[in-house]
Design a protein around this motif. Structure first.
Motif, PDB file in Angstrom:
ATOM      1  N   ASP A 116       0.824  -1.338  -0.146  1.00 15.83           N
ATOM      2  CA  ASP A 116       0.031  -0.027  -0.231  1.00 15.83           C
ATOM      3  C   ASP A 116       0.861   1.105   0.072  1.00 15.83           C
ATOM      4  OD1 ASP A 116      -2.465  -1.361  -0.089  1.00 15.83           O
ATOM      5  OD2 ASP A 116      -2.433  -1.422   2.121  1.00 15.83           O
ATOM      6  N   ASP A 117       2.022   1.065   0.051  1.00 15.93           N
ATOM      7  CA  ASP A 117       3.026   2.370  -0.018  1.00 15.93           C
ATOM      8  C   ASP A 117       3.786   2.573  -1.355  1.00 15.93           C
ATOM      9  OD1 ASP A 117       2.495   2.572   2.859  1.00 15.93           O
ATOM     10  OD2 ASP A 117       4.256   1.135   3.345  1.00 15.93           O
ATOM     11  N   LEU A 118       4.558   3.743  -1.220  1.00 22.91           N
ATOM     12  CA  LEU A 118       5.395   4.114  -2.436  1.00 22.91           C
ATOM     13  C   LEU A 118       6.753   3.790  -2.117  1.00 22.91           C
ATOM     14  CD1 LEU A 118       5.495   5.500  -5.269  1.00 22.91           C
ATOM     15  CD2 LEU A 118       5.835   7.588  -4.003  1.00 22.91           C
ATOM     16  N   ALA A 119       7.613   3.195  -2.950  1.00 23.49           N
ATOM     17  CA  ALA A 119       9.123   3.171  -2.736  1.00 23.49           C
ATOM     18  C   ALA A 119       9.479   4.018  -3.856  1.00 23.49           C
ATOM     19  CB  ALA A 119       9.349   1.602  -3.155  1.00 23.49           C
ATOM     20  N   ALA A 120      10.544   5.176  -3.576  1.00 23.50           N
ATOM     21  CA  ALA A 120      11.124   5.899  -4.508  1.00 23.50           C
ATOM     22  C   ALA A 120      12.541   5.728  -3.964  1.00 23.50           C
ATOM     23  CB  ALA A 120      10.578   7.286  -4.231  1.00 23.50           C
ATOM     24  N   TRP A 121      13.457   5.405  -5.205  1.00 22.90           N
ATOM     25  CA  TRP A 121      14.631   5.324  -4.823  1.00 22.90           C
ATOM     26  C   TRP A 121      15.668   6.249  -5.611  1.00 22.90           C
ATOM     27  CZ3 TRP A 121      11.375   1.815  -7.062  1.00 22.90           C
ATOM     28  CH2 TRP A 121      11.450   1.614  -8.315  1.00 22.90           C
ATOM     29  N   ASN A 122      16.811   6.430  -5.164  1.00 26.99           N
ATOM     30  CA  ASN A 122      17.762   7.370  -5.708  1.00 26.99           C
ATOM     31  C   ASN A 122      19.018   6.609  -6.642  1.00 26.99           C
ATOM     32  OD1 ASN A 122      19.623   6.935  -3.983  1.00 26.99           O
ATOM     33  ND2 ASN A 122      19.243   8.959  -2.859  1.00 26.99           N
ATOM     34  N   ALA A 123      19.642   7.250  -6.983  1.00 24.59           N
ATOM     35  CA  ALA A 123      20.789   6.671  -7.861  1.00 24.59           C
ATOM     36  C   ALA A 123      22.035   6.113  -6.896  1.00 24.59           C
ATOM     37  CB  ALA A 123      21.556   7.475  -8.796  1.00 24.59           C
ATOM     38  N   GLN A 124      22.055   6.622  -5.644  1.00 24.59           N
ATOM     39  CA  GLN A 124      22.898   6.127  -4.463  1.00 24.59           C
ATOM     40  C   GLN A 124      22.449   5.007  -3.957  1.00 24.59           C
ATOM     41  OE1 GLN A 124      21.746   9.573  -4.876  1.00 24.59           O
ATOM     42  NE2 GLN A 124      23.677  10.207  -5.805  1.00 24.59           N
ATOM     43  N   GLY A 125      21.240   4.379  -4.378  1.00 26.85           N
ATOM     44  CA  GLY A 125      20.957   3.067  -3.701  1.00 26.85           C
ATOM     45  C   GLY A 125      20.018   3.134  -2.360  1.00 26.85           C
ATOM     46  N   THR A 126      19.509   4.557  -2.309  1.00 24.30           N
ATOM     47  CA  THR A 126      18.563   4.622  -1.025  1.00 24.30           C
ATOM     48  C   THR A 126      17.371   4.861  -1.377  1.00 24.30           C
ATOM     49  OG1 THR A 126      20.460   5.947   0.072  1.00 24.30           O
ATOM     50  CG2 THR A 126      18.029   6.242   0.881  1.00 24.30           C
ATOM     51  N   THR A 127      16.332   3.857  -0.823  1.00 22.82           N
ATOM     52  CA  THR A 127      15.075   3.759  -1.053  1.00 22.82           C
ATOM     53  C   THR A 127      14.286   4.610   0.150  1.00 22.82           C
ATOM     54  OG1 THR A 127      15.141   1.821  -2.415  1.00 22.82           O
ATOM     55  CG2 THR A 127      13.089   2.125  -1.585  1.00 22.82           C
ATOM     56  N   LEU A 128      13.279   5.369  -0.091  1.00 22.78           N
ATOM     57  CA  LEU A 128      12.222   5.771   0.812  1.00 22.78           C
ATOM     58  C   LEU A 128      10.923   5.108   0.491  1.00 22.78           C
ATOM     59  CD1 LEU A 128      12.913   9.587   0.744  1.00 22.78           C
ATOM     60  CD2 LEU A 128      13.971   8.039   2.176  1.00 22.78           C
ATOM     61  N   ILE A 129      10.400   4.627   1.651  1.00 24.21           N
ATOM     62  CA  ILE A 129       8.965   4.159   1.591  1.00 24.21           C
ATOM     63  C   ILE A 129       8.161   5.008   2.315  1.00 24.21           C
ATOM     64  CG2 ILE A 129       7.560   2.157   2.238  1.00 24.21           C
ATOM     65  CD1 ILE A 129      10.207   1.263   0.531  1.00 24.21           C
ATOM     66  N   LEU A 130       7.143   5.609   1.595  1.00 27.52           N
ATOM     67  CA  LEU A 130       6.311   6.767   1.838  1.00 27.52           C
ATOM     68  C   LEU A 130       4.842   6.268   1.679  1.00 27.52           C
ATOM     69  CD1 LEU A 130       8.039   8.934  -0.679  1.00 27.52           C
ATOM     70  CD2 LEU A 130       8.240   9.384   1.781  1.00 27.52           C
ATOM     71  N   ARG A 131       3.878   6.852   2.602  1.00 27.14           N
ATOM     72  CA  ARG A 131       2.463   6.881   2.303  1.00 27.14           C
ATOM     73  C   ARG A 131       1.986   7.646   1.130  1.00 27.14           C
ATOM     74  NH1 ARG A 131       0.470   2.767   3.804  1.00 27.14           N
ATOM     75  NH2 ARG A 131      -1.905   3.663   3.939  1.00 27.14           N
ATOM     76  N   PRO A 132       1.233   6.942   0.274  1.00 31.85           N
ATOM     77  CA  PRO A 132       1.050   7.620  -1.071  1.00 31.85           C
ATOM     78  C   PRO A 132       0.130   8.949  -0.871  1.00 31.85           C
ATOM     79  CG  PRO A 132       0.056   5.533  -1.010  1.00 31.85           C
ATOM     80  CD  PRO A 132       0.832   5.654   0.103  1.00 31.85           C
ATOM     81  N   VAL A 133      -0.793   8.831   0.123  1.00 34.09           N
ATOM     82  CA  VAL A 133      -1.703  10.117   0.388  1.00 34.09           C
ATOM     83  C   VAL A 133      -1.100  11.177   1.179  1.00 34.09           C
ATOM     84  CG1 VAL A 133      -3.884  10.846   1.461  1.00 34.09           C
ATOM     85  CG2 VAL A 133      -3.691   8.536  -0.213  1.00 34.09           C
ATOM     86  N   THR A 134      -0.439  10.763   2.124  1.00 30.17           N
ATOM     87  CA  THR A 134       0.241  11.783   3.174  1.00 30.17           C
ATOM     88  C   THR A 134       1.934  12.426   2.879  1.00 30.17           C
ATOM     89  OG1 THR A 134       1.017  10.110   4.892  1.00 30.17           O
ATOM     90  CG2 THR A 134      -1.346  11.033   5.038  1.00 30.17           C
ATOM     91  N   GLY A 135       2.323  11.268   2.156  1.00 32.37           N
ATOM     92  CA  GLY A 135       3.825  11.435   2.088  1.00 32.37           C
ATOM     93  C   GLY A 135       4.758  11.179   3.204  1.00 32.37           C
ATOM     94  N   ARG A 136       4.012  10.543   4.380  1.00 33.84           N
ATOM     95  CA  ARG A 136       4.818  10.408   5.383  1.00 33.84           C
ATOM     96  C   ARG A 136       5.676   9.245   5.377  1.00 33.84           C
ATOM     97  NH1 ARG A 136       4.386   6.824  10.157  1.00 33.84           N
ATOM     98  NH2 ARG A 136       2.513   5.680   9.310  1.00 33.84           N
TER      99      ARG A 136
END
Length: 139
Positions: free
Chosen positions: A87-107
């Motif tokens: 139910d979450d959003l995974a967003a990753w950068n080129a350095q290999g870090t992935t953020l897991i965020l709530r899609p409605v709140t961005g938490r």
């Protein structure tokens, strides 16, 4: 995808069909991920906005959130990809870090760091591959 989430994008403009809204972003839209109550939008980064190039958009066209700025160098953006993870959003950068965020709140729910595996490196064709391995060097 429900009728409420019908959308289209071209260059830096996202059009929400049901709301009749156009949202203009500071860079070209690279990717859109649809969730039940929101969209996540990845745009090309620009110097003015740094690595905060992921946005959450509500069904009415409201920008709900922008990805948070993080303080560690390996967590700095810009972000290069994203995908739903449960139910979450995974967003990753080129350095290999992935953020897991709530899609409605961005938490921010989690930060995951990983180094890219050697097998994931792109293979270089022909002579370029040989040069990378040190072949053909003059002694």
């Amino acid at each position: 995808m429900s009728a409420a989430l019908r959308y289209a994008y071209r260059r830096n403009v996202l059009t929400l069909k049901a709301a009749g809204e156009d949202i203009v972003f500071p860079g070209r839209i690279v990717q859109v991920v649809a969730f039940e109550r929101s969209l996540a939008v990845l745009v090309e980064p620009d110097r003015r906005h740094g690595g905060e190039n992921v946005y959450g958009i509500g069904l009415d066209g409201t920008i709900l959130w922008q990805i948070p700025r993080l303080s560690y160098p390996s967590q700095a953006g810009p972000y290069v990809g994203m995908a739903p993870r449960g139910d979450d959003l995974a967003a990753w950068n080129a350095q290999g870090t992935t953020l897991i965020l709530r899609p409605v709140t961005g938490r921010l729910r989690d930060v995951q760091a990983s180094a890219p595996a050697a097998a994931e490196r792109p293979r270089l064709p022909g002579a370029a591959f040989a040069r990378e391995r040190g072949a053909g060097r003059l002694s």
